[in-house]
Design a protein around this motif. Sequence first.
Motif, PDB file in Angstrom:
ATOM      1  N   VAL A  93       0.608  -1.297  -0.133  1.00 46.56           N
ATOM      2  CA  VAL A  93      -0.036  -0.136   0.041  1.00 46.56           C
ATOM      3  C   VAL A  93       0.973   1.242   0.049  1.00 46.56           C
ATOM      4  O   VAL A  93       1.993   1.329   0.490  1.00 46.56           O
ATOM      5  CB  VAL A  93      -1.087  -0.125   1.010  1.00 46.56           C
ATOM      6  N   TYR A  94       0.397   2.074  -0.667  1.00 44.15           N
ATOM      7  CA  TYR A  94       1.076   3.451  -0.577  1.00 44.15           C
ATOM      8  C   TYR A  94       0.467   4.486   0.719  1.00 44.15           C
ATOM      9  O   TYR A  94      -0.610   4.183   1.086  1.00 44.15           O
ATOM     10  CB  TYR A  94       0.892   4.224  -1.745  1.00 44.15           C
ATOM     11  N   PHE A  95       1.264   5.324   1.284  1.00 45.71           N
ATOM     12  CA  PHE A  95       0.848   6.109   2.542  1.00 45.71           C
ATOM     13  C   PHE A  95      -0.020   7.208   1.995  1.00 45.71           C
ATOM     14  O   PHE A  95      -1.300   7.508   2.653  1.00 45.71           O
ATOM     15  CB  PHE A  95       1.958   6.311   3.298  1.00 45.71           C
ATOM     16  N   THR A  96       0.518   7.954   1.245  1.00 43.93           N
ATOM     17  CA  THR A  96      -0.012   9.058   0.609  1.00 43.93           C
ATOM     18  C   THR A  96      -0.192   9.273  -0.972  1.00 43.93           C
ATOM     19  O   THR A  96       0.868   8.848  -1.308  1.00 43.93           O
ATOM     20  CB  THR A  96       0.319  10.468   1.168  1.00 43.93           C
ATOM     21  N   MET A  97      -1.221   9.470  -1.643  1.00 45.08           N
ATOM     22  CA  MET A  97      -0.910   9.758  -3.056  1.00 45.08           C
ATOM     23  C   MET A  97       0.038  10.618  -3.335  1.00 45.08           C
ATOM     24  O   MET A  97       0.651  10.766  -4.329  1.00 45.08           O
ATOM     25  CB  MET A  97      -2.241   9.986  -3.661  1.00 45.08           C
ATOM     26  N   GLU A  98       0.201  11.934  -2.560  1.00 41.10           N
ATOM     27  CA  GLU A  98       1.270  12.827  -2.802  1.00 41.10           C
ATOM     28  C   GLU A  98       2.425  12.300  -3.013  1.00 41.10           C
ATOM     29  O   GLU A  98       3.295  12.558  -3.712  1.00 41.10           O
ATOM     30  CB  GLU A  98       1.003  13.883  -1.786  1.00 41.10           C
ATOM     31  N   GLU A  99       2.867  11.544  -1.811  1.00 44.01           N
ATOM     32  CA  GLU A  99       4.186  10.821  -1.879  1.00 44.01           C
ATOM     33  C   GLU A  99       4.241   9.891  -2.989  1.00 44.01           C
ATOM     34  O   GLU A  99       5.438  10.014  -3.572  1.00 44.01           O
ATOM     35  CB  GLU A  99       4.160  10.060  -0.621  1.00 44.01           C
ATOM     36  N   GLN A 100       3.199   9.087  -3.329  1.00 42.68           N
ATOM     37  CA  GLN A 100       3.523   8.061  -4.327  1.00 42.68           C
ATOM     38  C   GLN A 100       3.611   8.858  -5.712  1.00 42.68           C
ATOM     39  O   GLN A 100       4.317   8.373  -6.563  1.00 42.68           O
ATOM     40  CB  GLN A 100       2.290   7.340  -4.482  1.00 42.68           C
ATOM     41  N   MET A 101       2.632   9.757  -5.938  1.00 42.90           N
ATOM     42  CA  MET A 101       2.819  10.585  -7.391  1.00 42.90           C
ATOM     43  C   MET A 101       4.481  11.521  -7.456  1.00 42.90           C
ATOM     44  O   MET A 101       4.838  11.448  -8.413  1.00 42.90           O
ATOM     45  CB  MET A 101       1.861  11.767  -7.306  1.00 42.90           C
ATOM     46  N   LYS A 102       4.912  11.819  -6.217  1.00 39.30           N
ATOM     47  CA  LYS A 102       6.136  12.405  -6.298  1.00 39.30           C
ATOM     48  C   LYS A 102       7.402  11.687  -6.805  1.00 39.30           C
ATOM     49  O   LYS A 102       8.202  11.972  -7.559  1.00 39.30           O
ATOM     50  CB  LYS A 102       6.424  13.347  -4.917  1.00 39.30           C
ATOM     51  N   GLU A 103       7.081  10.481  -6.049  1.00 41.41           N
ATOM     52  CA  GLU A 103       8.223   9.513  -6.577  1.00 41.41           C
ATOM     53  C   GLU A 103       8.228   9.029  -7.834  1.00 41.41           C
ATOM     54  O   GLU A 103       9.018   8.516  -8.678  1.00 41.41           O
ATOM     55  CB  GLU A 103       7.864   8.020  -5.605  1.00 41.41           C
ATOM     56  N   TYR A 104       6.734   9.032  -8.311  1.00 39.30           N
ATOM     57  CA  TYR A 104       6.575   8.500  -9.492  1.00 39.30           C
ATOM     58  C   TYR A 104       7.073   9.603 -10.578  1.00 39.30           C
ATOM     59  O   TYR A 104       7.846   9.102 -11.727  1.00 39.30           O
ATOM     60  CB  TYR A 104       4.909   8.012 -10.069  1.00 39.30           C
ATOM     61  N   LEU A 105       6.951  10.877 -10.580  1.00 38.76           N
ATOM     62  CA  LEU A 105       7.431  11.606 -11.505  1.00 38.76           C
ATOM     63  C   LEU A 105       8.890  11.704 -11.492  1.00 38.76           C
ATOM     64  O   LEU A 105       9.490  11.851 -12.461  1.00 38.76           O
ATOM     65  CB  LEU A 105       6.819  13.118 -10.768  1.00 38.76           C
ATOM     66  N   VAL A 106       9.541  11.757 -10.304  1.00 38.03           N
ATOM     67  CA  VAL A 106      10.884  11.432 -10.348  1.00 38.03           C
ATOM     68  C   VAL A 106      11.443  10.175 -11.015  1.00 38.03           C
ATOM     69  O   VAL A 106      12.239  10.224 -11.953  1.00 38.03           O
ATOM     70  CB  VAL A 106      11.527  11.353  -8.694  1.00 38.03           C
ATOM     71  N   PHE A 107      10.826   9.185 -10.840  1.00 40.59           N
ATOM     72  CA  PHE A 107      11.104   8.070 -11.668  1.00 40.59           C
ATOM     73  C   PHE A 107      11.048   8.459 -13.091  1.00 40.59           C
ATOM     74  O   PHE A 107      11.952   7.435 -13.862  1.00 40.59           O
ATOM     75  CB  PHE A 107      10.197   6.736 -11.149  1.00 40.59           C
ATOM     76  N   LEU A 108      10.181   8.964 -13.543  1.00 47.33           N
ATOM     77  CA  LEU A 108      10.017   9.451 -15.037  1.00 47.33           C
ATOM     78  C   LEU A 108      10.743  10.513 -15.440  1.00 47.33           C
ATOM     79  O   LEU A 108      10.896  10.899 -16.402  1.00 47.33           O
ATOM     80  CB  LEU A 108       8.516   9.814 -15.346  1.00 47.33           C
ATOM     81  N   GLY A 109      11.664  10.887 -14.657  1.00 41.35           N
ATOM     82  CA  GLY A 109      12.551  12.131 -14.807  1.00 41.35           C
ATOM     83  C   GLY A 109      12.238  13.462 -14.674  1.00 41.35           C
ATOM     84  O   GLY A 109      12.831  14.381 -15.182  1.00 41.35           O
ATOM     85  N   PHE A 110      11.183  13.743 -13.921  1.00 46.91           N
ATOM     86  CA  PHE A 110      10.362  14.972 -13.641  1.00 46.91           C
ATOM     87  C   PHE A 110      10.554  15.331 -12.285  1.00 46.91           C
ATOM     88  O   PHE A 110      10.764  14.485 -11.383  1.00 46.91           O
ATOM     89  CB  PHE A 110       9.127  14.949 -14.113  1.00 46.91           C
ATOM     90  N   PRO A 111      10.509  16.543 -12.007  1.00 42.55           N
ATOM     91  CA  PRO A 111      10.758  17.266 -10.703  1.00 42.55           C
ATOM     92  C   PRO A 111       9.558  16.792 -10.030  1.00 42.55           C
ATOM     93  O   PRO A 111       8.487  16.838 -10.387  1.00 42.55           O
ATOM     94  CB  PRO A 111      11.029  18.808 -10.896  1.00 42.55           C
ATOM     95  N   SER A 112       9.692  16.447  -8.490  1.00 42.30           N
ATOM     96  CA  SER A 112       8.561  16.215  -7.674  1.00 42.30           C
ATOM     97  C   SER A 112       7.710  17.324  -7.796  1.00 42.30           C
ATOM     98  O   SER A 112       6.688  17.134  -7.384  1.00 42.30           O
ATOM     99  CB  SER A 112       8.803  15.510  -6.647  1.00 42.30           C
ATOM    100  N   ALA A 113       8.208  18.523  -7.755  1.00 45.74           N
ATOM    101  CA  ALA A 113       7.243  19.819  -7.448  1.00 45.74           C
ATOM    102  C   ALA A 113       5.963  19.849  -8.537  1.00 45.74           C
ATOM    103  O   ALA A 113       5.287  20.362  -8.356  1.00 45.74           O
ATOM    104  CB  ALA A 113       8.214  21.087  -7.653  1.00 45.74           C
ATOM    105  N   LEU A 114       5.980  19.013  -9.602  1.00 47.27           N
ATOM    106  CA  LEU A 114       4.987  19.062 -10.563  1.00 47.27           C
ATOM    107  C   LEU A 114       3.681  18.382 -10.092  1.00 47.27           C
ATOM    108  O   LEU A 114       2.777  18.381 -10.575  1.00 47.27           O
ATOM    109  CB  LEU A 114       5.545  18.340 -11.860  1.00 47.27           C
ATOM    110  N   PHE A 115       3.908  17.680  -8.917  1.00 52.70           N
ATOM    111  CA  PHE A 115       2.744  17.205  -8.348  1.00 52.70           C
ATOM    112  C   PHE A 115       1.618  18.261  -8.018  1.00 52.70           C
ATOM    113  O   PHE A 115       0.533  18.058  -8.231  1.00 52.70           O
ATOM    114  CB  PHE A 115       2.972  16.462  -7.161  1.00 52.70           C
ATOM    115  N   PHE A 116       2.226  19.349  -7.554  1.00 52.92           N
ATOM    116  CA  PHE A 116       1.300  20.359  -7.007  1.00 52.92           C
ATOM    117  C   PHE A 116       0.369  20.918  -8.045  1.00 52.92           C
ATOM    118  O   PHE A 116      -0.909  20.858  -8.217  1.00 52.92           O
ATOM    119  CB  PHE A 116       1.929  21.696  -6.150  1.00 52.92           C
ATOM    120  N   PRO A 117       1.070  21.375  -9.355  1.00 50.10           N
ATOM    121  CA  PRO A 117       0.301  21.877 -10.447  1.00 50.10           C
ATOM    122  C   PRO A 117      -0.751  20.932 -10.994  1.00 50.10           C
ATOM    123  O   PRO A 117      -1.794  21.050 -11.568  1.00 50.10           O
ATOM    124  CB  PRO A 117       1.254  22.483 -11.502  1.00 50.10           C
TER     125      PRO A 117
END
Length: 154
Positions: A93-117
């Motif tokens: 299980v993931y703990f928060t979607m924010e954390e999950q999505m930030k990690e996924y963005l970094v995995f894809l080569g994007f900055p984690s700050a893109l989660f917010f927009p």
Amino acid sequence: QEVIFPMGVAVKAGFNALSIDLNDHGGSTGGDGLINAGLTEYRDVIGAWKYLKETKNVPENKIGIHGASMGAGSVAIAFSEEPGIKNIWLDSVYFTMEEQMKEYLVFLGFPSALFFPANLMGNIVGGMDLSSLEPGKAARQIGDRNMFVTHNLP
């Protein structure tokens, strides 16, 4: 296949087992074609739980719910929203979607700050705030209920 072992364990322990395919996951048909990170899928989990409880007259303490990955997030959210759910097993299980999505963005080569927009656009366009319901809330609301969590390293 990932449900065979946990369902076998549950049945052997005296629980009832019902396998569901959440909307827009696995082999399900219907739905809107979008996976909503558990924000809507948790309702399917509660619906299946109510089916066992109300239609099949299964006592709450004899219903155990297992979920894996995104399904585990849906189960955890259902657990936090429905205090009658007494027993859950969360696998990866993931703990928060924010954390999950930030990690996924970094995995894809994007900055984690893109989660917010991205989250803001999801809220504006789809009416979904990915941080509004969090699986981690289930752990804070466990009370006298049961939660089994399994996870591994990638």
